[in-house]
Design a protein around this motif. Structure first.
Motif, PDB file in Angstrom:
ATOM      1  N   ASN A 154       0.848  -1.187   0.000  1.00 36.14           N
ATOM      2  CA  ASN A 154       0.000   0.000   0.000  1.00 36.14           C
ATOM      3  C   ASN A 154       0.886   1.240   0.000  1.00 36.14           C
ATOM      4  OD1 ASN A 154      -1.696   2.238   1.422  1.00 36.14           O
ATOM      5  ND2 ASN A 154      -3.189   0.659   0.867  1.00 36.14           N
ATOM      6  N   THR A 172      -5.905 -10.178  -7.577  1.00 39.83           N
ATOM      7  CA  THR A 172      -6.359 -10.460  -6.209  1.00 39.83           C
ATOM      8  C   THR A 172      -5.331  -9.989  -5.192  1.00 39.83           C
ATOM      9  OG1 THR A 172      -7.571 -12.398  -6.991  1.00 39.83           O
ATOM     10  CG2 THR A 172      -7.117 -12.268  -4.625  1.00 39.83           C
ATOM     11  N   SER A 217      -5.414  -6.215  -4.897  1.00 39.41           N
ATOM     12  CA  SER A 217      -6.613  -5.721  -4.205  1.00 39.41           C
ATOM     13  C   SER A 217      -6.512  -5.929  -2.698  1.00 39.41           C
ATOM     14  CB  SER A 217      -7.861  -6.416  -4.752  1.00 39.41           C
ATOM     15  OG  SER A 217      -7.836  -7.803  -4.462  1.00 39.41           O
ATOM     16  N   LEU A 218      -5.882  -7.004  -2.280  1.00 41.86           N
ATOM     17  CA  LEU A 218      -5.722  -7.266  -0.845  1.00 41.86           C
ATOM     18  C   LEU A 218      -4.769  -6.267  -0.201  1.00 41.86           C
ATOM     19  CD1 LEU A 218      -5.548 -11.168  -0.927  1.00 41.86           C
ATOM     20  CD2 LEU A 218      -7.399  -9.779   0.023  1.00 41.86           C
ATOM     21  N   THR A 265      -4.338  -3.283  -1.298  1.00 36.85           N
ATOM     22  CA  THR A 265      -5.075  -2.023  -1.283  1.00 36.85           C
ATOM     23  C   THR A 265      -5.939  -1.901  -0.029  1.00 36.85           C
ATOM     24  OG1 THR A 265      -5.202  -1.967  -3.697  1.00 36.85           O
ATOM     25  CG2 THR A 265      -6.798  -0.630  -2.507  1.00 36.85           C
ATOM     26  N   SER A 266      -6.559  -2.989   0.358  1.00 36.18           N
ATOM     27  CA  SER A 266      -7.494  -2.958   1.499  1.00 36.18           C
ATOM     28  C   SER A 266      -6.812  -3.132   2.857  1.00 36.18           C
ATOM     29  CB  SER A 266      -8.556  -4.050   1.326  1.00 36.18           C
ATOM     30  OG  SER A 266      -7.950  -5.338   1.281  1.00 36.18           O
ATOM     31  N   ASN A 267      -5.574  -3.634   2.857  1.00 31.75           N
ATOM     32  CA  ASN A 267      -4.858  -3.838   4.127  1.00 31.75           C
ATOM     33  C   ASN A 267      -3.482  -3.194   4.026  1.00 31.75           C
ATOM     34  OD1 ASN A 267      -3.459  -4.779   6.401  1.00 31.75           O
ATOM     35  ND2 ASN A 267      -4.635  -6.686   6.447  1.00 31.75           N
ATOM     36  N   LYS A 268      -3.281  -2.080   4.732  1.00 32.82           N
ATOM     37  CA  LYS A 268      -2.041  -1.311   4.630  1.00 32.82           C
ATOM     38  C   LYS A 268      -0.837  -2.003   5.263  1.00 32.82           C
ATOM     39  CE  LYS A 268      -4.556   3.079   4.507  1.00 32.82           C
ATOM     40  NZ  LYS A 268      -4.748   4.416   5.138  1.00 32.82           N
ATOM     41  N   ASP A 280      -0.170  -5.429   4.940  1.00 30.30           N
ATOM     42  CA  ASP A 280       0.268  -6.608   4.194  1.00 30.30           C
ATOM     43  C   ASP A 280       1.270  -6.262   3.090  1.00 30.30           C
ATOM     44  OD1 ASP A 280      -1.042  -8.557   5.591  1.00 30.30           O
ATOM     45  OD2 ASP A 280      -2.820  -8.561   4.317  1.00 30.30           O
ATOM     46  N   PHE A 338      -4.398  -0.206  -9.974  1.00 27.45           N
ATOM     47  CA  PHE A 338      -4.408  -0.047  -8.511  1.00 27.45           C
ATOM     48  C   PHE A 338      -3.558   1.151  -8.108  1.00 27.45           C
ATOM     49  CE2 PHE A 338      -5.509  -4.445  -9.319  1.00 27.45           C
ATOM     50  CZ  PHE A 338      -6.553  -4.667  -8.426  1.00 27.45           C
ATOM     51  N   GLU A 360      -3.589   2.794  -5.396  1.00 30.77           N
ATOM     52  CA  GLU A 360      -3.190   2.796  -3.981  1.00 30.77           C
ATOM     53  C   GLU A 360      -2.001   1.871  -3.714  1.00 30.77           C
ATOM     54  OE1 GLU A 360      -4.819   4.704  -1.531  1.00 30.77           O
ATOM     55  OE2 GLU A 360      -5.696   5.597  -3.335  1.00 30.77           O
TER      56      GLU A 360
END
Length: 301
Positions: free
Chosen positions: A171, A225, A228-229, A231-234, A236, A249, A251
């Protein structure tokens, strides 16, 4: 020598039963018997003998069978070549490809082939992952595929044509996001997401990691995938193959890995060694084998 009689002879040699051979040829059994007798008379030697209720080739019959197969195959090739040259059939290719391959350069290559070939052709495209594409190629559902390969397959011809760079995806707010390049040692302590262990890329990744021990989750199918993960979890971190698929993406920051070669994941043009290939398919394989597909590299920031 009658061409139909040669076809009948080949079928009987393979089926080893008059009634069954006649049925598969859609002719009467007496017609088959007359054809074989005519061949034997013309050649001056028996071609078959009866043993244990089976019709078996004599030594002369075995020799003749070998050359009949070659002759019939060459005749079929000649008919196909003439039809293609005369424009009697519209060429068609069933092409399989990885999703990540279908970027700008892939599209340009397909267009360039259309323009060079000239004649009307149809390219049917099937997208998928390497295992399914390779399986469909071997089952003759596809004529040629762009796919990965873990090791040489004796049944396939493989030509390296494209490659993807290994990247760390984080991220934009992650502590590693400012890095221009990253060493694998810097990933220690982070939870890492990557491809399923059954995938070709996971096996290639394990080679690069060597004896290093990390908190890695081998669970995902593709880089979309994984991106996207992140993006949603800063918190990881993801290890993935870079391609045009991840450019959407905003982000996510992609960082090249120092220890990995630029051509980390190679993609090959795969075709079957055995089986007939139309002139169109041969031309397509030759064209794509020599086409320059630039490696998918992480953009310099």
């Amino acid at each position: 020598m009658n061409l139909s009689h040669l076809t009948y002879f080949k079928k009987l040699a393979e089926v080893k039963h008059y009634t069954k051979a006649a049925a598969e040829l859609y002719i009467a059994q007496p017609t088959l018997s007359v054809a074989i007798s005519s061949l034997e008379k013309e050649l001056g030697t028996p071609l078959f003998e009866r043993k244990n209720n089976q019709i078996l080739l004599t030594p002369c019959g075995k020799q003749f069978y070998h050359y009949v197969c070659i002759a019939l195959q060459n005749i079929e090739r000649g008919i196909t070549a003439v039809h293609e040259y005369a424009g009697m059939i519209n060429g068609q290719i069933n092409l399989g490809t990885l999703y990540a391959m279908q970027g700008k350069y892939w599209s340009e290559a397909i267009r360039a082939f259309h323009e060079e070939y000239g004649a009307p052709i149809q390219i049917n495209i099937t997208q998928g992952f390497t295992p399914s594409l390779t399986r469909d190629l071997k089952a003759d559902k596809l004529d040629v595929v762009f796919a990965g390969q873990t090791e040489p397959d004796p049944d396939l011809i493989s030509v390296p044509c494209w490659a993807q760079e290994l990247a760390v995806a984080v991220n934009k707010d992650h502590p590693l996001a400012s890095k221009k390049e990253i060493s694998l040692d810097e990933l220690e302590g982070y939870h890492i997401l990557t491809y399923k262990k059954s995938s070709i890329v996971a096996a290639e990744l394990m080679e690069v990691l060597g004896s290093r021990k990390y908190d890695i989750e081998f669970a995902y199918n593709d880089e979309i995938t994984l991106s996207s993960l992140v993006t949603s979890n800063k918190d990881d971190v993801s290890l993935l193959c870079y391609s045009f698929l991840v450019k959407a993406f905003d982000e996510v920051v992609f960082i090249p890995v120092k220890e990995a070669p630029k051509d980390f994941h190679k993609v090959y043009l795969l075709s079957k060694k055995q089986g007939e290939k139309s002139q169109l398919l041969r031309d397509f394989i030759t064209f794509m084998s020599s086409y320059h597909f630039p490696t998918a590299k992480v953009p310099v920031r």
